[in-house]
Design an enzyme around this catalytic site. Structure first.
Site, PDB file in Angstrom:
ATOM      1  N   GLN A 134       0.835  -1.201   0.000  1.00  0.00           N
ATOM      2  CA  GLN A 134       0.000   0.000   0.000  1.00  0.00           C
ATOM      3  C   GLN A 134       0.872   1.254   0.000  1.00  0.00           C
ATOM      4  O   GLN A 134       1.868   1.337   0.715  1.00  0.00           O
ATOM      5  CB  GLN A 134      -0.918  -0.011   1.225  1.00  0.00           C
ATOM      6  N   ARG A 171     -11.502  13.405  17.570  1.00  0.00           N
ATOM      7  CA  ARG A 171     -12.769  12.732  17.841  1.00  0.00           C
ATOM      8  C   ARG A 171     -13.461  13.415  19.011  1.00  0.00           C
ATOM      9  O   ARG A 171     -12.813  13.799  19.986  1.00  0.00           O
ATOM     10  CB  ARG A 171     -12.535  11.245  18.176  1.00  0.00           C
ATOM     11  N   LYS A 262      -7.728   2.778  -3.630  1.00  0.00           N
ATOM     12  CA  LYS A 262      -8.535   2.577  -2.422  1.00  0.00           C
ATOM     13  C   LYS A 262      -9.067   3.917  -1.942  1.00  0.00           C
ATOM     14  O   LYS A 262      -8.308   4.881  -1.791  1.00  0.00           O
ATOM     15  CB  LYS A 262      -7.697   1.930  -1.324  1.00  0.00           C
ATOM     16  N   HIS A 286     -12.034   4.685   4.587  1.00  0.00           N
ATOM     17  CA  HIS A 286     -10.950   4.491   5.552  1.00  0.00           C
ATOM     18  C   HIS A 286     -11.497   4.072   6.921  1.00  0.00           C
ATOM     19  O   HIS A 286     -10.998   4.491   7.969  1.00  0.00           O
ATOM     20  CB  HIS A 286     -10.096   5.748   5.690  1.00  0.00           C
ATOM     21  N   ASP A 317     -14.388  -2.191   1.681  1.00  0.00           N
ATOM     22  CA  ASP A 317     -13.975  -2.310   3.081  1.00  0.00           C
ATOM     23  C   ASP A 317     -14.745  -1.300   3.906  1.00  0.00           C
ATOM     24  O   ASP A 317     -15.215  -0.284   3.407  1.00  0.00           O
ATOM     25  CB  ASP A 317     -12.458  -2.154   3.243  1.00  0.00           C
ATOM     26  N   GLY A 318     -14.893  -1.637   5.192  1.00  0.00           N
ATOM     27  CA  GLY A 318     -15.646  -0.768   6.098  1.00  0.00           C
ATOM     28  C   GLY A 318     -16.802  -1.481   6.746  1.00  0.00           C
ATOM     29  O   GLY A 318     -17.784  -1.816   6.081  1.00  0.00           O
ATOM     30  N   ILE A 320     -17.106  -4.535   8.168  1.00  0.00           N
ATOM     31  CA  ILE A 320     -17.249  -5.991   8.098  1.00  0.00           C
ATOM     32  C   ILE A 320     -16.935  -6.596   9.471  1.00  0.00           C
ATOM     33  O   ILE A 320     -15.820  -6.469   9.978  1.00  0.00           O
ATOM     34  CB  ILE A 320     -16.310  -6.599   7.042  1.00  0.00           C
ATOM     35  N   ARG A 321     -17.908  -7.259  10.060  1.00  0.00           N
ATOM     36  CA  ARG A 321     -17.741  -7.858  11.377  1.00  0.00           C
ATOM     37  C   ARG A 321     -18.089  -9.348  11.415  1.00  0.00           C
ATOM     38  O   ARG A 321     -17.825 -10.011  12.404  1.00  0.00           O
ATOM     39  CB  ARG A 321     -18.603  -7.126  12.421  1.00  0.00           C
ATOM     40  N   GLY A 340     -10.306  -4.791   8.469  1.00  0.00           N
ATOM     41  CA  GLY A 340      -9.289  -4.048   9.192  1.00  0.00           C
ATOM     42  C   GLY A 340      -9.387  -4.264  10.689  1.00  0.00           C
ATOM     43  O   GLY A 340      -8.661  -5.058  11.275  1.00  0.00           O
TER      44      GLY A 340
END
Length: 399
Positions: A134, A171, A262, A286, A317-318, A320-321, A340
């Site tokens: 990457q 955050r 990506k 991301h 991606d993002g 996924i559990r 991730g």
């Protein structure tokens, strides 16, 4: 391989349990980096919650006794359509990216290796022959090309160019303070956190010697040359003008292997990726760490896949559990998914075995969906298998 002697039951049944064990084992600031999201975390939450809005329309008769899950991504055969997304500085475990690479190889899948990884690309390709390197756009074109050429010489099979990152770690619920390097001053400051997490501290003691977590990026410099600190790399990134499509076109022309862009969320950007000759795109925000308020990637996937899926490989991606999330992404047009946080929690919970555990859970969950739907292959999944509520999808940037 050795199992974690601290774990009474090393196997965990869900990714949620892996996350719970990771939180229990890691110092507070280290764990906080694994649940990071920007601003109010709107995108971070939507990435996960959007999957729960999709329902299944199962068959109760006609389940197939054998189900096929193999696929390919950028020329690499995968035993099932889940691969490792590149994440930087995996200091949740001493072996970091090398442990993850071994786990991916053991389960027959590919790994994306971050430019900000704490282990050299040569160490990772030595244990997994399906590695995509990457690239972040930092430094001069010559610097970027040199990194790509080093990765190719090490055996990397393709490039992943990440465009969905603004390096905003602010955050509303607090950001972890990450030291520039783990020196005496940092150890004193982090001492109270580490003292209450003895399992984590002892994992860094091998053969009677203490290993210090490496917060440098060895893949940003020529092989054998010490890499910059994480924040040194950050400073270089901040001083580099963001890439244009012309820059990506240039890099694509220099790299004669598979090439992924990506960070795609817009239809026009997906089409531009096709125009520059990219092999694949990842519909990505991301993991909620880019621009907060961007919709969940699963909401954006269907229209992007419809627009360019015949011209380019589309990944997601993002959020996924579980294996059913993988199946939903495939049904809406993804060729495969990249995970991730899920594998990082597995790594934190039980090292290489924990990553293998997460991959096994993904495979088993996907297999269960195929059985419930009466399919014999992941390639049979389609939107017809889903109950999609009105207003679920998002689409923008049509050009």
């Amino acid at each position: 391989m050795a199992l974690n002697p601290w774990a009474k039951n090393p196997w965990f049944e869900t990714v949620t349990e892996a996350q719970r064990r990771a939180k229990k084992r890691l110092p507070k600031s280290v764990y906080a980096s694994l649940v990071a999201g920007t601003q109010a975390g709107v995108t971070l939450d939507d990435n996960v919650q959007a999957f729960s809005e999709l329902g299944w329309a199962p068959h109760v008769v006609g389940a197939q006794p054998e189900r096929e899950m193999t696929t390919s991504v950028m020329g690499q055969e995968l035993s099932f359509p889940v691969m490792i997304s590149p994440t930087g500085v995996q200091a949740v475990d001493p072996d970091g990216e090398v442990a993850v690479a071994r786990a991916a190889a053991a389960r027959g899948t590919a790994m994306g290796l971050s430019s900000f990884a704490s282990h050299a690309v040569e160490e990772v390709t030595a244990v997994n022959d399906k590695v995509f390197f990457q690239i972040y756009w930092l430094g001069s074109r010559e610097d970027i090309l040199r990194r790509a050429e080093r990765a190719k010489a090490a055996g990397a099979k393709g490039l992943i160019v990440t465009t969905d990152w603004v390096f905003n770690v602010g955050r509303d619920w607090g950001s972890p303070e990450i030291p520039e390097k783990v020196n005496l001053k940092a150890l004193v400051r982090l001492g109270p956190e580490i003292a209450v997490k003895p399992r984590y501290a002892l994992d860094w003691v091998k053969g009677g010697k203490i290993t210090i977590p490496d917060l440098t990026a060895p893949n940003l410099t020529p092989q054998g040359v010490p890499g910059p600190t994480f924040f040194g790399a950050y400073g270089e990134w901040m001083g580099t003008p963001p890439p244009t499509w012309e820059d990506l076109q240039w890099l694509r022309e220099q790299w004669d292997g598979p090439f992924m862009v990506k960070g795609i969320t817009r239809l026009d950007d997906a089409k531009r990726a096709v125009d520059i000759g990219a092999s694949a795109i990842s519909v990505s925000n991301h993991g909620g760490n880019n621009l907060d308020g961007t919709p969940a990637t699963i909401r954006l996937l269907p229209d992007i896949a419809d627009a360019v899926g015949n011209d380019i490989e589309v990944l997601l991606d993002g959020g996924i559990r579980r294996g059913s999330d993988v199946a939903k992404a495939l049904a809406l047009g993804a060729r495969a998914v990249m995970i991730g946080r899920a594998y990082l929690w597995g790594l934190a919970a039980n090292g290489q075995s924990g990553v293998e555990n997460v991959l096994d859970l993904m495979r088993m969950g996907l297999d269960g969906v195929l059985m419930g739907l009466g399919h014999k292959s992941v390639h049979e999944l389609s939107a017809d298998d889903l109950i999609i509520p009105e207003g679920f999808k998002r689409s923008f940037g049509n050009a």
